[in-house]
Design a protein around this motif. Structure first.
Motif, PDB file in Angstrom:
ATOM      1  N   LYS A 133       0.824  -1.221   0.000  1.00  0.00           N
ATOM      2  CA  LYS A 133       0.000   0.000   0.000  1.00  0.00           C
ATOM      3  C   LYS A 133       0.851   1.262   0.000  1.00  0.00           C
ATOM      4  O   LYS A 133       0.565   2.215  -0.736  1.00  0.00           O
ATOM      5  CB  LYS A 133      -0.951  -0.009   1.211  1.00  0.00           C
ATOM      6  CG  LYS A 133      -2.171  -0.886   0.987  1.00  0.00           C
ATOM      7  CD  LYS A 133      -3.044  -0.968   2.222  1.00  0.00           C
ATOM      8  CE  LYS A 133      -4.211  -1.919   1.996  1.00  0.00           C
ATOM      9  NZ  LYS A 133      -4.980  -2.155   3.224  1.00  0.00           N
ATOM     10  N   TYR A 189       0.697   3.876  -3.093  1.00  0.00           N
ATOM     11  CA  TYR A 189       0.303   5.289  -2.953  1.00  0.00           C
ATOM     12  C   TYR A 189       1.457   6.243  -3.255  1.00  0.00           C
ATOM     13  O   TYR A 189       1.251   7.330  -3.800  1.00  0.00           O
ATOM     14  CB  TYR A 189      -0.285   5.556  -1.559  1.00  0.00           C
ATOM     15  CG  TYR A 189      -1.629   4.901  -1.363  1.00  0.00           C
ATOM     16  CD1 TYR A 189      -2.693   5.195  -2.212  1.00  0.00           C
ATOM     17  CD2 TYR A 189      -1.841   3.966  -0.347  1.00  0.00           C
ATOM     18  CE1 TYR A 189      -3.930   4.574  -2.063  1.00  0.00           C
ATOM     19  CE2 TYR A 189      -3.076   3.330  -0.189  1.00  0.00           C
ATOM     20  CZ  TYR A 189      -4.115   3.653  -1.059  1.00  0.00           C
ATOM     21  OH  TYR A 189      -5.333   3.037  -0.909  1.00  0.00           O
ATOM     22  N   ILE A 209       0.185   8.233  -6.420  1.00  0.00           N
ATOM     23  CA  ILE A 209      -0.309   9.558  -5.999  1.00  0.00           C
ATOM     24  C   ILE A 209       0.839  10.548  -5.777  1.00  0.00           C
ATOM     25  O   ILE A 209       0.851  11.638  -6.351  1.00  0.00           O
ATOM     26  CB  ILE A 209      -1.183   9.439  -4.722  1.00  0.00           C
ATOM     27  CG1 ILE A 209      -2.442   8.607  -5.037  1.00  0.00           C
ATOM     28  CG2 ILE A 209      -1.562  10.815  -4.180  1.00  0.00           C
ATOM     29  CD1 ILE A 209      -3.272   8.222  -3.857  1.00  0.00           C
TER      30      ILE A 209
END
Length: 366
Positions: free
Chosen positions: A336, A340, A344
């Motif tokens: 994760k 991210y 992002i």
């Protein structure tokens, strides 16, 4: 900054292919099929292609930022956010790469314990492995890159042996195509994240590349090779297992090895697992090199000193993970965080870098 790295410590641009690919072919490739099929069934091979396209775009962004900041991720952070904030943000990656190393090492030890030596003590195996990693990192980045080269070339024959599966596979399992929604395919792409993490290490070793402009094509080739390998293994797995069987298999790639019978070896999976130690060796070496390099840059600690402390942390953390649930939990966290960061944070940092460049160039002309 890149100018601080002596030419004698830099690597040839073509070695970037091996550094990127080896980071993407660790333990994740042994069991990714189950996770992507869970989300998108046997249409999941399309998700691998989509993931590959996204990684190529992210790589392009990374090269652009690195060129503007003329350094590594620490230089980009300083360029965009200033020295203090940049230092705080950059320091978090010491923990990220330490966790990444622990995840890969503990996952591999679990495979050895389940398939080969159930009585193997986690601590002693991790200690022996980390001592070897420390020795490699002490040799400098050129040694790390050399290990990455051999970790791709030497076990390459294993990929060819998987064609033995073809007569036993039923590729009609993949039909009908386009049987899942776009949302399901995107979920499968997200589930691929841990298997294809590692290309972000480019942000840290970029100053160590001779003529970094020439390394762009090699970085993209490295990702392309990883994607082709994943599609190849996924399609073979989907043909060999039914969806129900696949969901019960923790490591489908290993299970497929069981069908390979050679005149001189009965259990080929033992050879495969042993070879995989060479594949994960540069994974952990690159992670510890990145973490110790950051400690040297940010806190002025000698790299040889910091790598010892990071290795001790990794040894303790690896030894404390004893159950499948704990290993899964750590793998999920690492996947994760990596997902991210790449999906992002990198695009946001890319936009901020372009904006700061525009502001600075305007300020120069006024």
């Amino acid at each position: 900054m890149s100018s601080n790295v002596p030419e004698s410590k830099k690597i040839s641009p073509f070695l970037v292919f091996f550094l990127i690919h080896t980071m993407q072919s660790g333990v994740g490739i042994l069991g990714f099929q189950r996770f992507i099929a869970k989300a998108a069934g046997y249409d999941a091979w399309m998700s691998i292609i989509f993931t590959g396209l996204v990684i190529h775009i992210l790589l392009w962004m990374m090269f652009k930022m690195l060129k503007i900041a003329n350094g590594d991720l620490t230089s980009i952070h300083t360029y965009v956010l200033g020295k203090k904030t940049g230092k705080i943000l950059s320091s978090t990656f010491i923990l990220y790469f330490s966790l990444y190393a622990v995840t890969v090492l503990r996952s591999y030890i679990e495979i050895v314990q389940v398939w080969m030596f159930p009585e193997l003590r986690t601590f002693w195996f991790a200690l022996a492995f980390l001592l070897l990693v420390i020795y490699i990192v002490f040799g400098g980045f050129r040694t790390v890159a050399g290990i990455a080269f051999f970790s791709v070339i030497l076990p390459l024959y294993i990929a060819g042996l998987f064609i033995i599966i073809i007569p036993y596979a039923d590729f009609t399992n993949l039909l009908p195509i386009f049987d899942h929604s776009v949302k399901e395919l995107l979920l499968a792409s997200r589930n691929m994240s841990f298997s294809l993490l590692g290309f972000e290490t480019l942000l840290f070793f970029y100053p160590f590349i001779q003529q970094p402009e020439k390394s762009k094509k090699w970085a993209h080739f490295g990702v392309l090779f990883s994607i082709i390998l994943c599609i190849y293994l996924a399609i073979l797995s989907f043909g060999y297992f039914s969806e129900e069987q696949l969901q019960k298999n923790l490591w489908p790639t290993l299970t497929m090895w069981k069908i390979i019978k050679l005149p001189f070896v009965e259990r080929f999976e033992y050879i495969g697992i042993t070879n995989w130690a060479l594949i994960i060796l540069p994974n952990i070496s690159i992670c510890l090199w990145c973490a110790s390099r950051l400690a040297k840059q940010l806190f002025s600690i000698r790299q040889k000193t910091s790598v010892l402390f990071i290795a001790v942390f990794c040894l303790i953390a690896t030894s404390l993970l004893s159950t499948r649930e704990q290993i899964n939990f750590l793998t999920d966290i690492t996947a994760k965080v990596g997902f991210y960061f790449n999906i992002i944070y990198v695009p946001l940092l890319f936009a901020a870098t372009l904006l700061v460049k525009k502001v600075k160039s305007r300020a120069k002309h006024t």
